[in-house]
Write a protein that holds these residues in place. Structure first.
Motif, PDB file in Angstrom:
ATOM      1  N   PHE A 270      26.688  32.847  36.729  1.00 46.92           N
ATOM      2  CA  PHE A 270      28.009  32.730  35.499  1.00 46.92           C
ATOM      3  C   PHE A 270      29.204  33.190  35.918  1.00 46.92           C
ATOM      4  N   ASP A 271      30.164  32.383  35.519  1.00 45.55           N
ATOM      5  CA  ASP A 271      31.615  32.664  35.544  1.00 45.55           C
ATOM      6  C   ASP A 271      32.449  32.435  34.390  1.00 45.55           C
ATOM      7  N   CYS A 272      33.471  33.120  34.082  1.00 49.46           N
ATOM      8  CA  CYS A 272      34.320  32.963  32.948  1.00 49.46           C
ATOM      9  C   CYS A 272      35.565  33.804  33.068  1.00 49.46           C
ATOM     10  N   VAL A 273      36.658  33.309  32.713  1.00 54.51           N
ATOM     11  CA  VAL A 273      37.783  34.259  32.835  1.00 54.51           C
ATOM     12  C   VAL A 273      38.138  35.014  31.505  1.00 54.51           C
ATOM     13  N   MET A 274      36.959  35.092  30.802  1.00 55.63           N
ATOM     14  CA  MET A 274      37.094  35.897  29.647  1.00 55.63           C
ATOM     15  C   MET A 274      37.337  37.368  29.817  1.00 55.63           C
ATOM     16  N   PRO A 275      36.803  37.984  30.953  1.00 49.87           N
ATOM     17  CA  PRO A 275      37.016  39.382  31.009  1.00 49.87           C
ATOM     18  C   PRO A 275      38.122  39.843  31.410  1.00 49.87           C
ATOM     19  N   THR A 276      38.735  39.028  32.142  1.00 46.25           N
ATOM     20  CA  THR A 276      40.261  39.229  32.937  1.00 46.25           C
ATOM     21  C   THR A 276      41.338  38.799  31.761  1.00 46.25           C
ATOM     22  N   ARG A 277      41.071  37.599  31.173  1.00 45.59           N
ATOM     23  CA  ARG A 277      42.233  37.156  30.237  1.00 45.59           C
ATOM     24  C   ARG A 277      42.139  37.999  29.125  1.00 45.59           C
ATOM     25  N   ASN A 278      40.937  38.506  28.425  1.00 40.37           N
ATOM     26  CA  ASN A 278      41.075  39.119  27.331  1.00 40.37           C
ATOM     27  C   ASN A 278      41.594  40.741  27.579  1.00 40.37           C
ATOM     28  N   ALA A 279      41.164  41.252  28.762  1.00 40.85           N
ATOM     29  CA  ALA A 279      41.714  42.614  29.146  1.00 40.85           C
ATOM     30  C   ALA A 279      43.242  42.521  29.128  1.00 40.85           C
ATOM     31  N   LEU A 322      44.847  54.169  28.095  1.00 44.14           N
ATOM     32  CA  LEU A 322      44.908  52.841  28.206  1.00 44.14           C
ATOM     33  C   LEU A 322      45.761  52.250  27.066  1.00 44.14           C
ATOM     34  N   ARG A 323      45.414  52.594  25.789  1.00 45.98           N
ATOM     35  CA  ARG A 323      46.313  52.004  24.626  1.00 45.98           C
ATOM     36  C   ARG A 323      47.821  52.226  24.738  1.00 45.98           C
ATOM     37  N   HIS A 324      48.060  53.346  25.370  1.00 44.93           N
ATOM     38  CA  HIS A 324      49.439  53.404  25.724  1.00 44.93           C
ATOM     39  C   HIS A 324      50.105  52.539  26.530  1.00 44.93           C
ATOM     40  N   LEU A 325      49.439  52.287  27.897  1.00 40.44           N
ATOM     41  CA  LEU A 325      49.967  51.508  28.718  1.00 40.44           C
ATOM     42  C   LEU A 325      49.768  49.876  28.229  1.00 40.44           C
ATOM     43  N   ILE A 326      48.960  49.538  27.395  1.00 42.53           N
ATOM     44  CA  ILE A 326      48.949  48.197  26.939  1.00 42.53           C
ATOM     45  C   ILE A 326      50.209  47.879  25.859  1.00 42.53           C
ATOM     46  N   MET A 327      50.090  49.106  25.090  1.00 44.45           N
ATOM     47  CA  MET A 327      51.392  48.888  24.125  1.00 44.45           C
ATOM     48  C   MET A 327      52.601  48.980  24.709  1.00 44.45           C
ATOM     49  N   SER A 328      52.783  49.537  25.992  1.00 38.14           N
ATOM     50  CA  SER A 328      54.089  49.645  26.547  1.00 38.14           C
ATOM     51  C   SER A 328      54.300  48.389  27.546  1.00 38.14           C
ATOM     52  N   LYS A 329      53.332  47.621  27.582  1.00 39.89           N
ATOM     53  CA  LYS A 329      53.265  46.321  28.431  1.00 39.89           C
ATOM     54  C   LYS A 329      53.521  46.783  30.039  1.00 39.89           C
ATOM     55  N   GLU A 330      52.690  48.019  30.414  1.00 36.22           N
ATOM     56  CA  GLU A 330      52.792  48.263  31.690  1.00 36.22           C
ATOM     57  C   GLU A 330      51.681  47.558  32.436  1.00 36.22           C
ATOM     58  N   ILE A 331      52.088  47.219  33.686  1.00 37.83           N
ATOM     59  CA  ILE A 331      51.282  46.252  34.471  1.00 37.83           C
ATOM     60  C   ILE A 331      50.002  47.104  34.651  1.00 37.83           C
ATOM     61  N   LEU A 332      50.266  48.495  34.785  1.00 40.63           N
ATOM     62  CA  LEU A 332      48.844  49.168  35.132  1.00 40.63           C
ATOM     63  C   LEU A 332      47.892  48.873  34.009  1.00 40.63           C
ATOM     64  N   GLY A 333      48.419  48.812  32.692  1.00 39.04           N
ATOM     65  CA  GLY A 333      47.460  48.731  31.596  1.00 39.04           C
ATOM     66  C   GLY A 333      46.568  47.526  31.914  1.00 39.04           C
ATOM     67  N   ALA A 334      47.137  46.231  32.396  1.00 36.82           N
ATOM     68  CA  ALA A 334      46.470  45.176  32.516  1.00 36.82           C
ATOM     69  C   ALA A 334      45.481  45.570  33.432  1.00 36.82           C
ATOM     70  N   GLN A 335      45.757  46.108  34.685  1.00 34.86           N
ATOM     71  CA  GLN A 335      44.919  46.369  35.827  1.00 34.86           C
ATOM     72  C   GLN A 335      43.650  47.002  35.517  1.00 34.86           C
ATOM     73  N   ILE A 336      44.043  48.200  34.771  1.00 31.17           N
ATOM     74  CA  ILE A 336      42.900  49.022  34.345  1.00 31.17           C
ATOM     75  C   ILE A 336      41.827  48.333  33.340  1.00 31.17           C
ATOM     76  N   ALA A 337      42.387  47.499  32.380  1.00 29.75           N
ATOM     77  CA  ALA A 337      41.723  46.811  31.421  1.00 29.75           C
ATOM     78  C   ALA A 337      40.844  45.781  32.155  1.00 29.75           C
ATOM     79  N   SER A 338      41.481  45.200  33.066  1.00 32.62           N
ATOM     80  CA  SER A 338      40.789  44.020  33.939  1.00 32.62           C
ATOM     81  C   SER A 338      39.508  44.703  34.841  1.00 32.62           C
ATOM     82  N   ILE A 339      39.977  45.685  35.452  1.00 33.07           N
ATOM     83  CA  ILE A 339      38.709  46.367  36.233  1.00 33.07           C
ATOM     84  C   ILE A 339      37.857  46.905  35.596  1.00 33.07           C
ATOM     85  N   HIS A 340      38.018  47.334  34.140  1.00 33.34           N
ATOM     86  CA  HIS A 340      36.890  47.988  33.376  1.00 33.34           C
ATOM     87  C   HIS A 340      35.936  46.753  32.949  1.00 33.34           C
TER      88      HIS A 340
END
Length: 376
Positions: A270-279, A322-340
Motif C-alpha cells: 500500500f501507499d498513500c499521502v494521507m498520513p503525512t498530508r493529514n499530519a 504537539l497541539r501548541h506547535l501545530i497551532m503556532s504553525k511551527e515546522i517541528l509540529g508538522a515533523q512530529i505529527a508526520s513521524i507519528h
C-alpha cells in the motif's frame, strides 16, 4: 526481485510474504511512505529508517522528471545516492499525476502531452519514455504507464482506456526488456490493473496483465472518489484473479481501515499521502482512534501521543505540546505529527503481519477497524 509467500490466514485472504530486492527485503503486508519529490515531507531519512522503520519508500516519475531533472539524478548515481536512502524504492509512472492535470493534458495512443505545473513547459510521456525515465531514476520497482480513469466514469470510456493501458503495457514491457538498469542493480516492472468500477472490465484487465507474467502486479484506478465498499468489491474481485505467488500492490490506498480491509482481501503493498498530508493539518491516526490535535480538549493533555507505538515521538512528546506547535504553525509540529502518523501506519501493517502469523488476524482486524475509524 523475488517474492516468497509465507503464511495464509485461514479466515480471510490475508497473507504474509517477503519481497527481496537488491536493496533489501520487504516484509509484507507493507505500507510505503510517499516521497513524491525524493523526500517524504517533513521527515529525515534517519527517522524513516530508525523510528518509523520504513522498509521501502516511493518516488514519483512526474515530479522527479520536472525537478530536479534526469541529468541531476543520473549524475548523482540514481535516486538512492541522491537522497541517501539505501533501502528499496518504488516509482509511480506519473500516470496518476497526468490524470490529475485534466485541464492541461491530452491523451493519445502515442502517449500523453502535458504542461508542467511549475513553469507551463510542454512535455510528452510515452510508455517507452516513461521506462527510460524510471531506468534513470533507478527505483527497484517501477510502474507501467497507464491511464487512471476518474470516478464516475462512463463504461465506454473505461473500456477504451483499459485497452489502451494494455497496449501501453506491451510497449512498456518491450522497452523495459530491451534495456538495462544504469547503476549495477536489477529493477522490476509492475503492470497495473484498470477498468474503473466495472467488474467485467476489472476481470479482463486482471487476466490481461497477469498474462504478461511480471514479478508483481498493481491495482490502480481506485480510491479516486468511489465509495469504500465499491473499492473493496473491485479489490476482492481482482485479487481472486491475480496470481497468488506474486505481490499485489493497491495504489494510493488509504485510511487505516481501508488498509486493514484490503489486507483481508489479499493485498500485500500500500501507499498513500494521507498520513503525512493529514499530519501537517493536525490529524493524527492512533491505535485508539483519530485525533484532531487542534481541538481545545488536547490543550492541557500532557499524556504521550500514542504510547502503544513505542517510538520516541510517541512517548517523549505530549498531545498538549504537539497541539501548541501545530497551532503556532511551527515546522517541528508538522515533523512530529508526520513521524507519528507514519510510525502508526507501519506499526499497523506490522501488527497485521503478526496477527496473520498467529492465526488471529480476522478477529483482530474487525476490532481494529472499529478503533481506528472512531474520532477521539
Amino acid at each position: 526481485m523475488k517474492f516468497k509467500l509465507e503464511v495464509k490466514d485461514e479466515k480471510s485472504k490475508a497473507r504474509t510474504g517477503t519481497i527481496t530486492t537488491d536493496h533489501g527485503e520487504i516484509k509484507t503486508p507493507i505500507f510505503m511512505p510517499v516521497g513524491t519529490a525524493g523526500s517524504v515531507k517533513a521527515v529525515h531519512q534517519r527517522e524513516l529508517h530508525d523510528d518509523i522503520a520504513a522498509q521501502i519508500i516511493l518516488g514519483n516519475t512526474y515530479h522527479l522528471f520536472l525537478r530536479p531533472g534526469l541529468d541531476i539524478i543520473e549524475k548523482a548515481g540514481g535516486l538512492h545516492k541522491f537522497n541517501g536512502w539505501e533501502k528499496p524504492i518504488l516509482t509511480d509512472s506519473g500516470g496518476y499525476q497526468v490524470y490529475s492535470l485534466a485541464g492541461t493534458r491530452k491523451i493519445k495512443e502515442e502517449g500523453v502531452t502535458f504542461q508542467s505545473h511549475i513553469d507551463g513547459s510542454k512535455h510528452i510521456f510515452s510508455p517507452e519514455y516513461v521506462m527510460d525515465i524510471q531506468r534513470t531514476i533507478g527505483a527497484d520497482i517501477i510502474m507501467a504507464f497507464d491511464e487512471c480513469t476518474p470516478f464516475p466514469c462512463e463504461y465506454d470510456y473505461a473500456e477504451k482506456s483499459m485497452h489502451m493501458t494494455h497496449r501501453w503495457l506491451k510497449r512498456c514491457c518491450d522497452r523495459f526488456d530491451s534495456t538495462e538498469g544504469k547503476y549495477g542493480y536489477s529493477q522490476t516492472l509492475f503492470p497495473i490493473v484498470q477498468g474503473s468500477t466495472y467488474k467485467d472490465l476489472r476481470k479482463q484487465s486482471a487476466e490481461a496483465i497477469a498474462s504478461f507474467e511480471r514479478e508483481g502486479n498493481a491495482i490502480g484506478g481506485l480510491s479516486v472518489g468511489e465509495p469504500a465498499e465499491m473499492m473493496y468489491e473491485m479489490t476482492d474481485h481482482v485479487c481472486d484473479i491475480l496470481p497468488t505467488d506474486k505481490p499485489r500492490y493497491l495504489m494510493g490506498v488509504g485510511t487505516p481501515a481501508n488498509i486493514l480491509e484490503c489486507i483481508a482481501l489479499g493485498v500485500d503493498m500500500f501507499d498513500c499521502v494521507m498520513p503525512t498530508r493529514n499530519a501537517r493539518n493536525g490529524m493524527l491516526f492512533t491505535s485508539e482512534g483519530i485525533i484532531n490535535i487542534k481541538n481545545k480538549k488536547w490543550e492541557d493533555d500532557f499524556s504521550p501521543i500514542d504510547p502503544n507505538l513505542g517510538g520516541y515521538v510517541d512517548t517523549f512528546y505530549s498531545k498538549a505540546y504537539l497541539r501548541h506547535l501545530i497551532m503556532s504553525k511551527e515546522i517541528l509540529g508538522a515533523q512530529i505529527a508526520s513521524i507519528h502518523n507514519l510510525t502508526f501506519y507501519l506499526w499497523l501493517v506490522g501488527e497485521a503481519r503478526t496477527q496473520i502469523e498467529n492465526g488471529t488476524f480476522a478477529s483482530w482486524k474487525n476490532e481494529m477497524v472499529e478503533k481506528v475509524s472512531r474520532r477521539l
